[in-house]
Design an enzyme around this catalytic site. Sequence first.
Site, short mmCIF file in Angstrom:
data_model
loop_
_atom_site.label_atom_id
_atom_site.label_comp_id
_atom_site.label_asym_id
_atom_site.label_seq_id
_atom_site.Cartn_x
_atom_site.Cartn_y
_atom_site.Cartn_z
N ALA A 277 0.83 -1.20 0.00
CA ALA A 277 0.00 0.00 0.00
C ALA A 277 0.87 1.25 0.00
O ALA A 277 1.87 1.33 0.71
CB ALA A 277 -0.91 -0.01 1.24
N HIS B 31 -5.77 10.44 -8.42
CA HIS B 31 -5.39 9.65 -9.58
C HIS B 31 -5.75 10.39 -10.87
O HIS B 31 -4.95 10.44 -11.81
CB HIS B 31 -6.11 8.30 -9.55
CG HIS B 31 -5.43 7.27 -8.70
ND1 HIS B 31 -4.82 6.17 -9.23
CD2 HIS B 31 -5.24 7.19 -7.36
CE1 HIS B 31 -4.30 5.43 -8.26
NE2 HIS B 31 -4.55 6.03 -7.10
#
Length: 402
Positions: A233, A273
């Site tokens: 992660a 993103h």
Amino acid sequence: MELTLLGTGAPDGLPRPACPCAVCAAARGPHARAATALLVDGVQLLDLTPGAALAAARAGQTLGGVRQVLLSHPHDGPSVELPPGLPSAGRAADGRVLTLLSGHRVRAVPMDAPGTGYEVTAPDGERLLYLPPGGAPAGVEPERDPPPPYDVVVADVVGRPDAVARLRAVGAAGPATDIVAAHLGHDVPQGPELERRLAAAGARAVPDGTTFTAGAYRPGPEVPRRTLVTGGARSGKSVEAERRLAAFPGVVYVATGGGRDGDPEWAERVRAHRDRRPASWLTRETCDLVPLLADDGPPLLIDCLSLWLTDAMDRVDAWDDAAWDGGGRKALHARTAELVEGVRATRRTVVAVTNEVGSGVVPATASVRRYRDELGRLNAAFAAECEHLLLVVAGQALPLRG
């Protein structure tokens, strides 16, 4: 057309003066770079840098025949001394065309940032495009009767990979175009890491003083067609995957996570993103990957397989023990096998992201252990079909294959 890169570094060189960063600390010997300057056929100098005459002599060249000196970008700091015998240095106005007595034709190309690019056509027809640091061609559009692709593009590939993508989108850079990275600074460690990143973009770097010939055959960097990026992660997996396709046009970004109503933290992740992606990329929010893999088209960036697996397990109710034993296991394995077969058969360039979740504490519940095990199996099967496999740890991409 003979080209000599007297320097290949950023405007203030590498290492940067008084910079304490790790890249500058390691930029010694062959990894040190002077500011970028390009000598064309001994008659034209693109960008003037300190010690240009000495740099030329070290490269076995001379500036005695230079008839034109053009600057590509604003030069901060003290002025650079013009070596004796060279004509005055200056920047050409956007769109202006200049012709030398040698027969070289130069056109000033407008940029989307401060600076000027130069298109140089040699007397025998070879074509060079030289771009300034931090710049990409402005207003690049497909032409009805386009000229052939450039033989060589010298550009800030690390800082502006989208410049290369724009050229590829309109056919100005083709498979045979030699894309040489210049204006290299301390954004990327020198050596294998720089070579790896540039190879993924279909580009290369050369040492200061390198002379090469435009149009001469040379095998280009082999861009991996299928790549899996894995890691923990927040390790930098998505950034690495996006970087690998930043120099290519029309990428289809496949977001397998979808939206989550009422979850502001997830919305912030999605926004981050989206903000990183080039505006030219198309986004598809879907877990139906097999039809995309089967179609022809531009590169696919799939982010990520772990969320795809979550959706696949939801569809077969794999979280329920009875449903899993009553047919969920078989249905999920059939679905993952179909995806793996699609990766094997695809003709598209694919970069996929996944997670490593099996290296920590054993989950307390059977359903979460099931997910961990199935993701491990999916990652192994998907990786087996990829030419290139990367493990990202603490922001560093470690090649495991390719």
